[in-house]
Design an enzyme around this catalytic site. Structure first.
Site, PDB file in Angstrom:
ATOM      1  N   GLU A  63      -6.771   6.522   8.597  1.00  0.00           N
ATOM      2  CA  GLU A  63      -5.636   5.835   7.984  1.00  0.00           C
ATOM      3  C   GLU A  63      -5.924   5.446   6.541  1.00  0.00           C
ATOM      4  O   GLU A  63      -5.009   5.340   5.720  1.00  0.00           O
ATOM      5  CB  GLU A  63      -5.263   4.588   8.797  1.00  0.00           C
ATOM      6  CG  GLU A  63      -6.082   3.336   8.561  1.00  0.00           C
ATOM      7  CD  GLU A  63      -7.530   3.456   9.000  1.00  0.00           C
ATOM      8  OE1 GLU A  63      -8.389   2.806   8.380  1.00  0.00           O
ATOM      9  OE2 GLU A  63      -7.799   4.190   9.970  1.00  0.00           O
ATOM     10  N   ASP A  64      -7.200   5.239   6.193  1.00  0.00           N
ATOM     11  CA  ASP A  64      -7.545   4.872   4.830  1.00  0.00           C
ATOM     12  C   ASP A  64      -7.191   5.995   3.855  1.00  0.00           C
ATOM     13  O   ASP A  64      -6.528   5.765   2.837  1.00  0.00           O
ATOM     14  CB  ASP A  64      -9.030   4.502   4.721  1.00  0.00           C
ATOM     15  CG  ASP A  64      -9.944   5.508   5.416  1.00  0.00           C
ATOM     16  OD1 ASP A  64      -9.449   6.538   5.939  1.00  0.00           O
ATOM     17  OD2 ASP A  64     -11.165   5.277   5.452  1.00  0.00           O
ATOM     18  N   TYR A  65      -7.620   7.217   4.195  1.00  0.00           N
ATOM     19  CA  TYR A  65      -7.286   8.340   3.320  1.00  0.00           C
ATOM     20  C   TYR A  65      -5.785   8.595   3.317  1.00  0.00           C
ATOM     21  O   TYR A  65      -5.195   8.899   2.276  1.00  0.00           O
ATOM     22  CB  TYR A  65      -8.013   9.614   3.753  1.00  0.00           C
ATOM     23  CG  TYR A  65      -7.600  10.804   2.931  1.00  0.00           C
ATOM     24  CD1 TYR A  65      -8.134  11.001   1.658  1.00  0.00           C
ATOM     25  CD2 TYR A  65      -6.640  11.694   3.394  1.00  0.00           C
ATOM     26  CE1 TYR A  65      -7.730  12.068   0.869  1.00  0.00           C
ATOM     27  CE2 TYR A  65      -6.217  12.760   2.609  1.00  0.00           C
ATOM     28  CZ  TYR A  65      -6.771  12.944   1.360  1.00  0.00           C
ATOM     29  OH  TYR A  65      -6.349  13.989   0.580  1.00  0.00           O
TER      30      TYR A  65
END
Length: 455
Positions: free
Chosen positions: A275-277
């Protein structure tokens, strides 16, 4: 009939071209390596005072610090405490756990009691919007946060007291650069790993994160040609996230095609394992905004990690990235020391007769020197003498393992995270494996009565 004299030279043309291409590639890789090393020196060897340091407290924008918790991470108490001691006058802390039995809950409550002057609270209970457990854990905190600026920081990370002030100043006063004139919408911190455990996997992970990974992460971000963000410590605005639908495509191409009840905001990223990327890529591509690195690191404490744990963690990273940035994943082996050095060694031997073994010795010594310099820049100190050879040994093993791990990762699509199996597909989206779906009831995965329209 005699053949044309030039025809005898034709067979050598192809290897000549390959040798030239190999040398050009080697020079490009070293340019990235030097750029990463130079960025580490410039950005992390000094930590300037925040531009907000002399401003009145009323001018500090409010920040909600969101820390999702799951179990007892290494140094959990110290990690969480580092956000209670930020030198910043206007912030709140929201600690979230999925259930009341979580072992992290007593630690969170102890810190809230220790710092009564800090606005902090615990939220118990997740809201399931997808298969990503971190997103599910954060959703309630995300909606209940008081402020627009959010600092999402993993439970395994600790930060210096001035990190928040410097990061907010960068987010608020960011100016265009020669590489981009877009507004900065996300501030992130490069991880710096440490371990007190003498486990083989822990040592290799520490060597990897603090050298090869760090220098390439810095080089890619300073070049700013594409999103490249790890989510251990990120600042962004909720108002920006609420405009995202998780399509990772420009809004002009998707707005007219999406249903009105399409998920937006943080919930739209529950379908991604990374989810960060995905969030950073959505800000980049959907809203045409950019990111920046602060001069602080996210201190990441590595717990007990076996050799097998390290291998399968790297496999997971590569398989996730394969479905999000395939070109970068395919190119990765050619950016590694052994492969890039071997290509250059073969080219130099063919063109100039330089001994392969001699070149490889010089190449690997130079690569190691650069990696140790990156480590020193991020750590703010030289590598301790009593750990130097242990660290170098782990570094050598990491270099030898890079290609075999990459090959293993490229042969499959299933990943294991926190004891659950997931299958990668599409543009980095993830779904529970067949066994997991059957175990949890398949269509009940999103919770009773929940209907999700994914963009």
């Amino acid at each position: 009939m005699n053949s044309h004299p030039e025809s005898k030279q034709c067979p050598s043309l192809f290897p000549f071209i390959c040798a030239i291409i190999g040398l050009v590639w080697y020079v490009v890789i070293w340019e990235f390596v030097i750029r990463g090393c130079r960025t580490a020196r410039i950005r992390y060897r000094t930590q300037p005072r925040s531009s907000l340091a002399t401003a009145p407290p009323s001018s500090f924008p409010g920040v909600s610090i969101l820390r999702p918790l799951k179990g007892l991470d290494a140094n959990l108490y110290e990690n969480l405490e580092s956000t209670f001691t930020q030198q910043y006058p206007n912030y709140e802390i929201i600690l979230s756990v999925a259930d009341e039995q979580d072992q992290a809950l007593p630690v969170a409550r102890a810190l809230i009691s220790k710092y009564p002057n800090v606005t902090a609270r615990v939220i118990i209970g997740e809201e399931v919007v997808g298969v990503n457990p971190k997103i599910n854990n954060l959703i309630r905190s995300y909606h209940e946060a008081t402020h627009d600026i959010l600092w999402v920081i993993d439970s395994g990370v600790s930060v210096a007291p001035g990190t928040l002030a410097r990061s907010v100043a960068l987010l608020e006063t960011s100016t265009p650069t020669i590489f981009s004139k877009k507004r900065i919408a996300l501030i992130h911190h490069v991880p710096f790993a440490s371990t007190q455990e003498q486990f083989l996997g822990s040592l290799i992970e520490e060597a990897f994160l603090n050298t090869n990974y760090a220098k390439m992460y810095l080089a890619i971000n300073v070049t700013a040609v594409e999103a490249c963000v790890v989510g251990k410590s990120n600042l962004y605005r909720r108002s920006d996230l609420e405009r995202l639908n998780g399509s990772l495509k420009p809004r002009a191409l998707t707005d007219n095609d999406q249903p009105e009840d399409c998920l937006r905001g943080l919930a739209a990223f529950g379908k991604f394992l990374a989810e960060d990327y995905a969030i950073s890529s959505a800000l980049w591509h959907e809203l045409d905004l950019r990111h920046d690195l602060s001069c602080d690191v996210a201190h990441y404490t590595i717990g007990k990690m076996s050799f097998s744990d390290y291998v399968w963690k790297r496999v997971r990273w590569i398989r996730v990235r394969k479905h999000m940035v395939l070109i970068a994943d395919v190119a990765e082996p050619f950016t590694e020391s052994l492969v890039a050095g071997s290509i250059a060694a073969a080219a130099l031997w063919y063109l100039f007769g330089i001994r392969v073994w001699l070149f490889l010795v010089i190449h690997n010594a130079a690569w190691l020197w650069v990696d140790l310099d990156v480590y020193e820049s991020l750590a703010g100190r030289p590598l301790a003498a009593d750990r130097r050879w242990l660290f170098i040994g782990a570094w050598c093993l990491r270099e030898l393992l890079a290609l075999p791990i990459w090959i293993l990762a490229m042969l499959g699509d299933e990943v294991v995270w926190r004891g659950k199996r997931y299958e990668m597909f599409g543009a980095g989206e993830v779904r529970s494996s067949r066994q997991e779906m059957e175990f949890r009831g398949g269509d009940k995965l999103l919770g009773k009565g929940t209907t999700i329209n994914s963009c």
